[in-house]
Design an enzyme around this catalytic site. Structure first.
Site, PDB file in Angstrom:
ATOM      1  CE1 TYR A  66      36.317  33.574  37.797  1.00 29.56           C
ATOM      2  CE2 TYR A  66      37.426  34.361  39.185  1.00 29.56           C
ATOM      3  CZ  TYR A  66      36.738  34.357  38.213  1.00 29.56           C
ATOM      4  OH  TYR A  66      36.753  35.742  37.602  1.00 29.56           O
ATOM      5  CE  LYS A  96      32.788  34.995  36.875  1.00 30.66           C
ATOM      6  NZ  LYS A  96      33.498  36.130  37.104  1.00 30.66           N
TER       7      LYS A  96
END
Length: 294
Positions: A139, A169
């Site tokens: 992330y 992400k």
């Protein structure tokens, strides 16, 4: 890769007046997002105030989702903690219950750490997971963590942990970085968190999004995430959201869509969106989404 990731709603978390999670409302919101075309819901991410949700609460939420008939492969679990033991424990719980992915943020308390230190932390988490480790989305959200995942670090992680690190992400909001990430690691599952860049990223290889706006505009975000379709309404509304504390603002929009005022509550240290800001958000949303036909 056999299928595209598509759209996952970064599910908001509802709290009652005493700060407890309202399970029926959370399950209902998950079902609504799935019914509107999301392929999964992401629990305990940034929008879900995951850093404020404890380990036992996470187990209770996941079990409530499964008991309600939501399939394990429709659940992504955010892990936003600093201690290796905690990160591995939360990821292990979700993977044992069949979660589709783990959304794993880097540690954020210690600042100005280098790639070697970050590689060591991720490596320790994956070692603790052992054979359970799979389908981790690392992330990149430097506005929150103050850690920007370099392309080199992502390359080291994917090479060292094939089948474990399977995607990224990217919520950095930096188009140049997103473009470079897709160029260097486009065979991974690259997901875009900033909806302003989503459609153009999908057109050059991104596989979709984990989106907070999917809590209240799932159909519109899905068209961007799956088809790379530009939507100026979404892009303009993101600019309005960014004028506020985003998590409480998303919850204000859930109230607008559901009529349930309980969604306004956030856990400290966050504060609910004030009424004038809430009214401005709603007016902007209604104006934009009424102005341009879907």
């Amino acid at each position: 890769m056999t299928s595209r990731f598509g759209l996952s709603a970064a599910l908001a978390t509802p709290f009652d007046a005493s700060g407890q999670i309202i399970m029926p409302a959370m399950v209902a919101q998950a079902r609504k997002c799935l019914a509107e075309g999301c392929g999964s819901v992401t629990l305990f991410g940034t929008t879900g105030e995951g850093a404020s949700v404890g380990t036992q609460e996470r187990r209770s939420v996941t079990e409530a989702m499964l008991a309600a008939g939501i399939a394990p492969d429709q659940l992504v679990a955010g892990v936003l903690v600093d201690a290796v033991e905690d990160a591995a424990g939360q990821a292990r719980d979700a993977l044992r219950r069949g979660a589709r992915n783990i959304l794993l943020a880097p540690p954020s308390y210690f600042k100005n750490v280098g790639d070697d230190g970050l590689f060591g932390w991720f490596s320790a988490v994956f070692a603790a997971l052992g054979p359970l480790g799979r389908d981790v989305l690392v992330y990149n959200i430097p506005s929150v963590t103050m850690v920007k995942l370099s392309l080199g670090l992502i390359g080291r992680l994917r090479a060292a942990f094939p089948g474990v690190v399977t995607g990224v992400k990217d919520s950095g909001g930096d188009w140049d970085y997103s473009q470079a990430l897709l160029g260097a690691h486009g065979d991974l599952v690259i997901l875009i968190g900033d909806e302003r860049h989503l459609a153009q990223a999908v057109r050059i290889g991104a596989q979709g999004a984990i989106s907070g706006m999917a809590n209240f505009a799932a159909a519109e975000i899905r068209a961007m995430a799956e088809n790379g379709r530009d939507d100026p309404r979404v892009e303009r509304f993101v600019l309005e959201l960014l004028k506020h504390s985003v998590i409480p603002a998303v919850k204000a929009m859930v109230v607008h869509k559901t009529g349930d005022e309980r969604w306004l509550a956030v856990r400290p240290p966050l504060e609910p969106v004030a009424l004038p800001e809430r009214q401005r958000l709603v007016a902007t949303y209604d104006g934009l989404f009424a102005a341009i036909p879907a």
